[in-house]
Scaffold this motif. Structure first.
Motif, short mmCIF file in Angstrom:
data_model
loop_
_atom_site.label_atom_id
_atom_site.label_comp_id
_atom_site.label_asym_id
_atom_site.label_seq_id
_atom_site.Cartn_x
_atom_site.Cartn_y
_atom_site.Cartn_z
N LEU A 1 0.86 -1.16 0.17
CA LEU A 1 -0.12 -0.09 -0.07
C LEU A 1 0.69 1.23 0.03
O LEU A 1 0.34 2.42 -0.69
N PRO A 2 1.88 1.57 0.78
CA PRO A 2 2.77 2.58 0.70
C PRO A 2 3.33 2.95 -0.78
O PRO A 2 3.26 3.88 -1.26
N ASP A 3 3.71 1.62 -1.17
CA ASP A 3 4.15 1.83 -2.60
C ASP A 3 3.19 2.36 -3.64
O ASP A 3 3.42 3.25 -4.64
N ILE A 4 2.02 1.73 -3.49
CA ILE A 4 0.77 2.34 -4.30
C ILE A 4 0.65 3.71 -4.00
O ILE A 4 0.37 4.50 -4.89
N ALA A 5 0.66 4.12 -2.74
CA ALA A 5 0.50 5.60 -2.59
C ALA A 5 1.44 6.40 -3.12
O ALA A 5 1.25 7.52 -3.57
N PHE A 6 2.91 5.77 -2.97
CA PHE A 6 3.92 6.69 -3.67
C PHE A 6 3.63 6.98 -5.23
O PHE A 6 3.72 8.11 -5.67
N ALA A 7 3.20 6.04 -5.86
CA ALA A 7 3.14 5.94 -7.31
C ALA A 7 1.78 7.05 -7.50
O ALA A 7 1.98 7.84 -8.64
N LEU A 8 0.78 6.80 -6.90
CA LEU A 8 -0.44 7.72 -7.01
C LEU A 8 0.06 9.24 -6.63
O LEU A 8 -0.52 10.14 -7.40
N CYS A 9 0.88 9.30 -5.45
CA CYS A 9 0.96 10.62 -5.20
C CYS A 9 2.21 11.30 -6.10
O CYS A 9 1.97 12.44 -6.51
#
Length: 627
Positions: free
Chosen positions: A283-291
């Motif tokens: 989830l943090p990796d997905i958050a990084f990508a979306l951000c």
């Protein structure tokens, strides 16, 4: 029976519970939530909490310093790097370096503050547990496996220490750091902050579900580890039997089966932890990508500067460890909660054999020992577990030696154990010099009565320390201690001590297994004699001695018993000859008391018992000759 006796019998019966496995015991206990369960540690941790709080403060300061570095990086990117003013770069670099050094110092201080208090808390809890185990009655130890107690005293308390020093501190500090970091993210751009925080919500939801599943597995793992420790201990202590009967492979098979069960449980734990780590990493990796996508779009429409975008990701990177750490910190917390439950299962055990609120004393003990309608049973169900002793009436006059005889399983050893309150009567009373032994403190009672058991247990200490165990009034280095020691060894015919490598200072092996059975029994007898009690209770302490040595010991004992009241469980006719009178135990009652010659003449069952003892003695002598 008096009403007082009835009350005591009811109270004691309620305490006699059937043997149980540790997991079954745990299932019967009311389950607290994790916070309340862990809060039970606080009384032990309270003296150390100031340093724990300082450690938290240092850790939080380190986290805040780390969060401050992206702010400098923002000004550096939007300022000197964008304008090309190299003169302003070096101050920012030095400031970042300074903050990095401060962060390292704060981390070092956090460790320094919390490590020592954690060990003190562990030591305090271990000392309390050991004191509790010493205080709890024998029936508690009859029901609990030694490995289960050992795992609680070592591995469980070690886990609690590590959690207090590391897990607890970081769980609080990382939680606060995440909240502060989230606020900072929102100050740069609410949309990016919302994306990052929204994707963290599933982690917390999964974390709450994770608790219920993981706690059950953790409890099963720790109980199985305790069972495995018991298996190792029993195999080590019984190594002579296993080797003699060629059952080493059988013991290994049982051990391997238990070890495999534990391995399976540990794998199940690992899978549960892997499940939460999947969310914590993904989830943090997905958050990084979306951000990153949203940030580039916001920067392209001038809603966000390059420096703010850079600082946002620097801050998110700082928050990466606190977020990911939640997984193993939760696992450690739930493991610790289970360890705490297991610890307090022992600490919450009710001691049914306690000192009276207003104890009496015996200033000048004469040595009179009286059983009045004494009953005892190990269980609370009279239908399934009838009284082993069913109304014992027996009087030993001061200075009298009484032999107790009966068939195997008649309750002789149980009767002797009641005299020092290793167990309490479930009815009736036992009195010393007219005082109910339950009205004396256990310490005073055991000063007046000393015991020597058939199964002689010695400790991993010197011969002198073992023999003078009951003489805490003596300085072991004093001439008086040497005199008492030598006198006791002479009475027990323990002259072999002089031939040991260091004499009486020789350290005997674990449980005295480096000595022969007869040597252990003689040292145990010497220990009882050295205590100089008013009443001496001997539970067949000469069974491992050869006939000649037994005769020498009996001759020496006659001198001691001339002034000491003695109750001797006799398994040999020669031991009966030591006594002034003999008591016959039959069907839980004393059915005859008298001199040996009189009982031989008048009592048929006594003649049968004595003939049985003679047969056993002849068989033992025959085996000794064959050896």
């Amino acid at each position: 029976m008096s009403s007082t006796g009835d009350d005591r019998r009811t109270d004691q019966s309620a305490a006699q519970q059937p043997p149980e496995h540790a997991a079954e015991h745990a299932a019967e206990q009311p389950r607290l939530n994790t916070l309340r369960a862990l809060a039970r540690i606080y009384p032990f941790a309270k003296p150390a909490m100031p340093r724990i709080y300082l450690g938290m403060g240092a850790a939080l300061a380190a986290g805040l310093v780390a969060l401050g570095i992206p702010l400098i990086l923002q000004s550096l990117v939007d300022g000197p790097l964008s304008t090309g003013d190299a003169n302003q770069v070096w101050p920012a670099v030095l400031l970042v370096l300074g903050l990095g050094i401060v962060e390292a110092i704060m981390i070092a201080l956090r460790r320094w503050f919390v490590l020592t208090p954690g060990t003190r808390i562990e030591a305090s809890m271990r000392n309390a547990l050991f004191a509790k185990l010493q205080d709890l009655p024998v029936n508690f130890h009859d029901k609990w496996q030694s490995g289960q107690l050992l795992s609680r005293a070592v591995s469980d308390l070690g886990l609690i220490r590590r959690w207090i020093s590391f897990g607890f501190v970081l769980l609080i500090v990382n939680g606060v750091t995440i909240v502060i970091g989230a606020v900072i993210l929102f100050t740069w751009n609410w949309l990016l902050g919302l994306i990052f925080i929204a994707l963290a919500i599933p982690i917390w939801i999964y974390g709450f579900k994770f608790e219920g599943k993981y706690s059950v597995i953790a409890r099963r793992s720790q109980d199985q580890a305790g069972d495995l420790a018991t298996a190792v201990e029993e195999s080590v202590h019984g190594i002579r039997v296993l080797k003699a009967f060629g059952r080493g492979k059988h013991a290994l098979k049982n051990f391997s089966s238990q070890a495999e069960d534990l391995r399976g449980t540990e794998i199940e734990k690992a899978k549960a932890i892997a499940g939460i780590w999947l969310w914590l990493v993904l989830l943090p990796d997905i958050a990084f990508a979306l951000c990153l996508l949203a940030g580039l779009w916001l920067a392209s429409i001038d809603q966000l500067t390059v420096g703010q975008l850079f600082a946002f990701f620097a801050t998110a990177t700082v928050l990466r460890f606190p977020i990911e750490s939640i997984g193993f910190l939760l696992a450690m917390t739930f493991d610790t909660r289970t360890a705490t439950d297991r610890y307090f299962e022992v600490m919450d055990s009710v001691n049914t054999i306690t000192d009276p609120e207003h104890p009496k004393t015996i200033a000048d003990p004469k040595g009179e020992l009286v059983f009045e309608g004494a009953h005892f049973r190990y269980q609370d169900s009279p239908e399934r577990y009838p009284d082993i002793l069913n109304g014992i009436d027996l009087r030993l006059e001061p200075g009298e030696t009484m032999a107790l005889v009966g068939l195997t399983g008649s309750g002789k050893s149980t009767l002797t154990a009641l005299t020092t309150r290793l167990y309490d009567v479930t009815g009736g009373s036992i009195k010393v010099d007219g005082v109910d032994i339950r009205d004396l403190t256990r310490e005073e009672l055991r000063r007046h009565i000393a015991m020597a058991f058939e199964d002689a247990t010695l400790f991993s200490a010197s011969v002198k320390q073992n023999v003078l165990l009951g003489r805490d009034d003596l300085d072991l280095d004093s001439p008086e201690a040497d005199r008492v020691l030598q006198e006791a060894l002479d009475i027990a015919q323990a002259g072999f001590v002089a031939e040991l490598p260091d004499g009486a200072d020789t350290t005997v092996g674990e449980e005295g297994l480096s000595l022969s059975g007869g040597q252990r029994q003689r040292l145990a007898l010497a220990r009882a004699v050295a205590a100089r009690p008013a009443i001496l209770v001997l539970d067949d302490p000469l069974s491992a001695l050869d006939v000649d040595t037994e005769a020498l010991v009996e001759a020496a004992l006659r001198r001691v018993l001339a002034s000491t009241t003695a109750l001797i469980v006799a398994h040999r006719p020669s031991t009966v000859m030591l006594a002034d009178r003999v008591a016959l135990l039959e069907d839980g009652r004393i059915t005859a008391v008298g001199r040996h010659s009189q009982l031989l003449q008048d009592n048929e069952h006594y003649r049968y018992v004595i003939s049985s003892l003679e047969d056993e003695e002849l068989e033992a002598a025959r085996q000794e000759v064959n050896l």
